[in-house]
Write a protein that holds these residues in place. Structure first.
Motif, short mmCIF file in Angstrom:
data_model
loop_
_atom_site.label_atom_id
_atom_site.label_comp_id
_atom_site.label_asym_id
_atom_site.label_seq_id
_atom_site.Cartn_x
_atom_site.Cartn_y
_atom_site.Cartn_z
N ILE A 94 0.82 -1.22 0.00
CA ILE A 94 0.00 0.00 0.00
C ILE A 94 0.85 1.26 0.00
N ALA A 95 2.18 1.12 0.14
CA ALA A 95 3.03 2.32 0.10
C ALA A 95 3.46 2.65 -1.33
N ALA A 96 3.24 1.70 -2.26
CA ALA A 96 3.65 1.92 -3.65
C ALA A 96 2.68 2.90 -4.32
N PRO A 97 3.18 3.64 -5.30
CA PRO A 97 2.27 4.57 -5.98
C PRO A 97 1.17 3.81 -6.74
N LEU A 98 0.00 4.45 -6.82
CA LEU A 98 -1.15 3.83 -7.45
C LEU A 98 -0.84 3.38 -8.87
N GLU A 99 -0.07 4.22 -9.60
CA GLU A 99 0.15 3.96 -11.02
C GLU A 99 0.98 2.70 -11.26
N SER A 100 1.60 2.14 -10.16
CA SER A 100 2.42 0.95 -10.38
C SER A 100 1.55 -0.30 -10.47
N TYR A 101 0.24 -0.15 -10.30
CA TYR A 101 -0.66 -1.30 -10.39
C TYR A 101 -1.49 -1.27 -11.66
N SER A 102 -2.01 -2.45 -12.02
CA SER A 102 -2.80 -2.56 -13.25
C SER A 102 -4.11 -1.78 -13.10
N VAL A 103 -4.73 -1.54 -14.24
CA VAL A 103 -5.98 -0.80 -14.23
C VAL A 103 -7.03 -1.51 -13.38
N ALA A 104 -7.03 -2.84 -13.41
CA ALA A 104 -8.02 -3.59 -12.65
C ALA A 104 -7.84 -3.35 -11.16
N ILE A 105 -6.59 -3.44 -10.69
CA ILE A 105 -6.32 -3.19 -9.27
C ILE A 105 -6.71 -1.76 -8.91
N GLN A 106 -6.39 -0.83 -9.82
CA GLN A 106 -6.73 0.56 -9.55
C GLN A 106 -8.24 0.71 -9.39
N HIS A 107 -8.99 -0.03 -10.21
CA HIS A 107 -10.43 0.02 -10.11
C HIS A 107 -10.90 -0.50 -8.76
N ILE A 108 -10.29 -1.60 -8.33
CA ILE A 108 -10.70 -2.18 -7.05
C ILE A 108 -10.35 -1.22 -5.91
N ILE A 109 -9.20 -0.56 -6.04
CA ILE A 109 -8.83 0.42 -5.01
C ILE A 109 -9.84 1.57 -4.99
N ALA A 110 -10.22 2.02 -6.21
CA ALA A 110 -11.22 3.10 -6.28
C ALA A 110 -12.54 2.64 -5.68
#
Lengths: 331, 321, 519
Positions: C145-161
């Motif tokens: 969770i300390a890594a920047p958001l952009e280092s994850y795939s779009v799918a993970i970003q969606h789940i985070i959102a």
């Protein structure tokens, strides 16, 4: 988007006339012209002559801006090309000097054009690079000093006259005529306006937008080179620190006064040159007025504001009685 | 203990500084602003020559107009343990801490060409500068003497609006002509210290003053503007140097060419030799413990057509102007 | 609960109820008295073609645009959020296709952006991380969770959102096309999260173009068409064919469904033939032959690959596989210029952004493509331009018949005609029309359809994308149906009928393989 009928440039012509009249009021001999050593001499001629460099820059700049671009490097390109011309003037024949200086201008334009069209860098950033680096290049050429020359051939381009008109004025008229002939004589003008107006639609209509982008930046570089040659020829030397300094801003202002939108599309070369003359008429008027120099910039700002307000669709529309046109709703 | 007291104490005891050192063993570092003008380039050239004359090891650091570079250069000179540091400060403020470091290392600092903020006065040995008010005054006095009581309308080409040199040279000239009611400044505009603007402004002066017939003399805050103004006068059919008197400041080579051709009358030198007096002050201080005055004013020499301008030109043309 | 119908026996209670939502923009009605009901723990698909009003409805219910009329109740209490923030506070959160979080901030910071746990005004980093970890663990996500958001795939970003939205005590979650850029596996991960939220009683509004996904996860479907409610039904009561019919607005009847009898034309010469043309992640390789005097229609739902197909054919997008033959010669089409040189023309769907140059006159817009083909150095004289403009203004009845009027001042239909004129002026061998009748008035519809027939009769090859199936069948000799970015059916001759097209669009893929999307 405000849609307008093709401009006829009334507001620019009126603005120029008003400023010339104001100059006449502060300096009654403003319109006096006499012949001095076979050359016309008078304040009006000064306006044309001193306005030549910015007018030359604005001829190139208007094409770049019509393509939704901007060229911040023209002042620095002037310094480079002026330095090249002055350095070579006493050792080489005029054609060689001109070829070297104009070639350098084209090369600068090619650099800008490639950065914008091929690498896709935003024009303001792409040309900022050369704006900053270019003056350094010019200083390297002159080794930081004012390089003077005595060649009468090159001096003629700044201080000479053709049929009574100062050579810079003749060169500017020539460049304007040549540019008009190329741009309006061919379909380039239409293609530039279409690309500036809607780049995606123009590309889909088969216009080679990249090639045209590179071409207009090169033309802007060429115009800047000619302006740099004129500026060097005028003072019989190349002053790398000061030649063309901030003139890119005057050129952009001239284009905007000339009614071309910074968002691209419709443009007018002649009105951009009129815009350059408006700026110079104002400068000359301030010099003639005897006002303290501390007020120069304030006066200039007020006049520019007035000219631009007069052109704004809201205010200018009412002034010109064309309010109906601008308030009409799109069907 | 303030610096002056320290210097006096050191001069007496001869323990803190190596009193008696010979110029030949001396190393001096110079933090130069850069090479933004011809004069600056000439100053660098002349400084090197003056150091060579005195057998001083001279190290120049070009700061490219940045204070941070100058601070770095001074720190590096301090680290190298030079005998003295010359500084041509790019700005007036922000020197306190680095100059304190030099002071703690017991290295005297001499300011060249420009002064710094008064708060730092005890942080340097002396400042070698020209007095730009005096320069203007010399120019004004020459004009009053030359016209000898005849009425004379002067047009003035100012430097950049707001620049202290421009303000001072304007004030000095006005002081110089204050006693002579026959000499009047009729027009004054800025030519931004450049040839091109000097020419443009002069063109408009000529138009505004009856084709130049009403102009008796031109005063320019620097020679570059005057070179432009001379061109404007020639193009308007006037004869600068005879019909119209000219006086300007700086004494760059090109104005001597114009003087040799009879197209310019006088210039007041802003000497590029700031280092010479500075070397002498440092040597005297180190060898004899002589504490120099806080301000060493350079000479503002007046040159006219009578001073063999062509030979001055030859002497100056390779200095880097 | 006056306006809503009583809940059916055994059904969950209503969570969110919209009644009579209306919205107009400058005379154009985007929403017309739309009702919408979401139940507790329901996944509700909101479907419709371009311009049906889905985005406007979402924006109106989250306060992004002000509605003209309509009431909204959450848990029976009337609410009227005036901004996205107010909607979140009320319990309605939205996650858009383009995740609008800060890509350069850490995952934890994104989860708690604007609502970080603080003590004495300072962010409690440790507390924030602990809570971030706990929150993501609920969704089975154990990432740094300390890594920047952009280092994850779009799918993970969606789940985070989504996690961020749900953590803000959301009762209603709106997912606007979350799956558009996900691959099959990522879609499954997202579905798992959606099912989990459903179990918690959260109501989900799910906007998508993929019908498979609707049937895989949704409980109920609401279809919008032209700003109106076209229908709403439980998934079980709405088979694919009916759904497609609802979306495209076709009433199946023998009268309108069958095209007029076509006289069998002799097979003419191929103007252009493409084999295996495709681009990874854009459109699956396809074969396509275009013949003189023939119209090939492309049918399919929005996002099915219709526009993508024609853009590849015209070189507006560069294909990464396949070969083209034009007039019997091998050809390479890498740009619109090359396509034009081969005699192609293309009227794009996005008339304003890709078609007209609003500021230029009708005349200039008409001559643009012809001029571009001739090159800048062979300008059409003003007289030639006037003649061309006058000819097409007359031929296509462009109104007002003023060639010097900026084209932006014309109506949509007249702009469309001018764009057709632009390409007709180049006398193309092959004309590609993408939704030629979209957004124009009924009169212009008929004229453009007549024109298509006439051009065909004159021997031009046409490739037409259209959602107006009724119209398409009246002029197409062949219809290719697309689904999930692939050409899935080719109907010719007597097969070209609306029911057959609808069936092909709606058909469940026979194989279980996932649809091809961006890798």
């Amino acid at each position: 988007m405000a849609l307008r009928l093709p401009r006829i440039g009334t507001s620019q012509i009126v603005a120029l006339a008003v400023i010339l009249l104001a100059n006449w009021v502060v300096s009654p001999q403003f319109f006096d012209i006499r012949l001095q050593d076979g050359r016309l001499f008078g304040s009006l001629i000064d306006v044309l002559n001193r306005g030549a460099p910015v007018a030359l820059l604005s001829i190139g700049m208007v094409l770049v801006i019509a393509m939704r671009g901007i060229d911040l490097s023209v002042g620095a390109v002037m310094a480079i090309c002026g330095a090249i011309a002055a350095s070579l003037a006493d050792s080489h024949a005029l054609p060689v000097v001109l070829a070297a200086a104009l070639g350098a201008g084209l090369a600068c334009g090619l650099w800008n054009g490639l950065l914008v069209a091929v690498l896709g860098i935003q024009p303001i950033v792409a040309t900022l690079i050369l704006m900053v680096a270019g003056r350094g290049i010019a200083q390297l050429i002159t080794e930081g000093r004012i390089v003077t020359f005595t060649s009468p051939d090159l001096a003629f381009l700044g201080g000479g006259s053709v049929l009574g008109l100062p050579t810079p004025v003749v060169l500017t008229l020539g460049m304007m005529a040549l540019t008009l002939a190329i741009v309006r004589g061919s379909a380039l003008g239409l293609m530039i306006e279409a690309t500036g107006g809607n780049p995606r639609a123009s590309a889909l209509a088969g216009i080679g937008t990249r090639l045209i982008t590179v071409a207009v930046y090169m033309w802007s570089g060429l115009c800047a080179a000619l302006a740099g040659i004129v500026a060097s020829a005028d003072i019989l030397g190349a002053d790398a620190n000061n030649a063309g300094l901030w003139l890119e801003l005057d050129a952009i202002l001239a284009v905007v006064i000339g009614g071309t939108s910074l968002f691209g599309g419709r443009f007018s070369i002649i009105l951009a040159v009129v815009g350059a003359l408006i700026i110079q008429a104002m400068n000359t008027g301030i010099l003639l007025s005897g006002l303290p120099p501390e007020t120069n910039l304030v006066v200039k700002a007020v006049v520019v504001l007035a000219v631009l307000l007069a052109q704004s669709p809201r205010i200018g529309g009412h002034l010109a009685g064309l309010g109906v046109l601008f308030s009409r709703k799109k069907p | 203990m303030n610096f002056r007291a320290l210097l006096l104490a050191s001069a007496v005891s001869g323990t803190l500084f190596s009193v008696g050192a010979h110029a030949a063993d001396m190393t001096i570092g110079f933090s130069q602003i850069g090479s933004e003008s011809g004069w600056r380039a000439a100053e660098t050239t002349v400084s090197k020559a003056e150091a060579k004359k005195r057998d001083i090891t001279f190290k120049i650091a070009d700061a490219q107009q940045k204070q941070e570079n100058q601070i770095k250069a001074i720190r590096s000179f301090v680290a190298q343990g030079v005998d003295a540091i010359f500084l041509a400060p790019v700005v007036a403020t922000g020197w306190d801490s680095v100059l304190k470091e030099a002071k703690e290392a017991k290295i005297p600092v001499v300011l060249l060409d420009r002064d710094i903020d008064p708060a730092g006065k005890d942080l340097y040995l002396t400042a070698v500068t020209s007095d730009s008010v005096h320069e203007g005054k010399v120019a004004g006095e020459w004009l009053v003497k030359t016209v000898a009581g005849k009425p004379c309308n002067v047009v003035e080409l100012q430097g950049t609006v707001g620049a202290s040199v421009a303000t001072n040279r304007k004030k000095g000239f006005e002081d110089g002509i204050a006693g002579a009611s026959n000499v009047k400044i009729v027009r004054s505009q800025t030519g931004d210290f450049t040839r091109a603007k000097g020419k443009e402004v002069m063109e408009s002066f000529i138009k505004a003053e009856g084709g130049g017939k009403d102009i008796c003399a031109v005063y320019a805050h620097n020679d570059d503007m005057m070179v432009g103004a001379i061109q404007a006068m020639k193009e308007a059919g006037l004869k600068p140097g005879t019909e119209v008197l000219t006086v300007s400041i700086d004494a760059v080579p090109d104005i001597f060419k114009a003087m040799a051709a009879g197209e310019a009358n006088a210039t007041v030198e802003l000497t590029p030799n700031m280092a010479g007096p500075a070397f002498d002050a440092v040597i005297a201080f180190k060898e004899k413990g002589t504490v120099p005055p806080k301000w060493i004013q350079t000479e503002s020499k007046l040159y006219t057509q009578a001073d063999n301008p062509m030979s001055v030109y030859e002497a100056k043309k390779d200095l880097g102007y | 609960m006056l306006a809503t119908s009583p809940p059916a026996a055994g059904a969950a209670p209503d969570l969110l109820a919209l009644i009579g939502f209306s919205k107009s923009f400058a005379g154009f009605t985007a929403l017309d008295r739309v009702d919408f009901t979401l139940k507790v723990g329901e996944i509700h698909a909101l479907l419709g073609e371009n311009g049906a009003g889905k985005s406007t409805l979402i924006k109106a219910m989250t306060g992004v645009v002000a509605r003209d009329a309509g009431t909204m109740r959450l848990d029976g209490i009337e609410i009227a959020p005036r901004s996205a923030e107010e909607a979140v506070r009320a319990g309605i959160a939205t996650v858009y296709q383009e995740v609008n979080l800060a890509p350069n901030l850490s995952v934890a910071q994104n989860l708690f952006l604007g609502r970080q746990p603080t003590r004495f005004g300072l962010v409690r980093e440790g507390e924030m991380r602990r809570r971030a970890r706990a929150l993501l663990a609920e969704f089975g996500l154990s990432i740094d969770i300390a890594a920047p958001l952009e280092s994850y795939s779009v799918a993970i970003q969606h789940i985070i959102a989504i996690a961020r939205a749900v953590d803000q005590s959301a009762r209603v979650l709106i997912l606007d096309e979350p799956t558009a850029s996900l691959d099959a596996q990522e879609v499954e991960v997202l579905f798992a999260v959606m099912r989990q939220l459903k179990a918690r009683g959260i109501g989900i509004v799910f906007v998508t173009h993929f019908l498979d996904q609707v049937y895989a996860i949704c409980d109920r479907i609401t279809v919008l068409r032209n700003g109106r409610l076209a229908g709403s039904a439980p998934v079980a009561d709405l088979p694919r064919l009916d759904l497609v019919r609802l979306m495209l607005g076709r009433e199946l009847s023998a009268a309108t469904g069958r095209r007029p009898p076509h006289e069998a034309r002799a097979p003419s010469t191929a103007v252009a033939a493409f084999r295996g043309l495709g681009k990874t992640g854009y459109v699956v390789p396809f074969d396509l032959t275009l013949r003189a005097g023939h119209v090939v229609g492309l049918a399919g739902l929005l996002g099915s690959g219709r526009t993508e197909t024609v853009r590849l054919v015209f070189g507006a997008e560069r294909a990464d596989c396949g070969a083209a033959q034009v007039a019997g010669q091998k050809a390479s089409i890498g740009s619109p210029r090359e396509a034009m040189a081969l005699g192609f023309g293309y009227c794009p769907e996005e008339r304003k952004t890709e078609g007209i140059v609003a500021e230029l006159t009708v005349r200039e817009n008409i001559v643009l493509a012809l001029q571009a083909r001739r090159g800048a150095l062979a300008p059409l004289s003003r007289r030639e331009q006037d003649a061309i403009a006058a000819k097409f203004i007359r031929l296509l009845d462009i109104r007002p018949p003023d060639p010097e009027r900026p084209i932006g001042l014309l109506s949509g239909g007249n702009q469309q005609k001018a764009l057709l004129a632009r390409w007709l002026a180049t006398a193309p061998q092959l004309l590609i029309l993408d939704e030629p009748t979209r957004g124009i008035d009924v009169g212009a519809h008929a004229e453009i359809i007549k024109l298509i027939r006439d051009l065909c009769a004159e021997g031009m090859a046409l490739l037409v994308v259209s959602s107006e199936l009724d119209e398409l069948v009246t002029y197409a000799d062949e219809v290719i149906v697309l689904r999930e970015r692939a050409h899935v059916a080719r109907l010719t001759g007597a097969q070209v009928e609306v029911p057959a097209i609808l069936a092909a669009i709606a058909e469940v893929p026979s194989s279980a393989s996932p649809p091809v999307r961006a890798a």
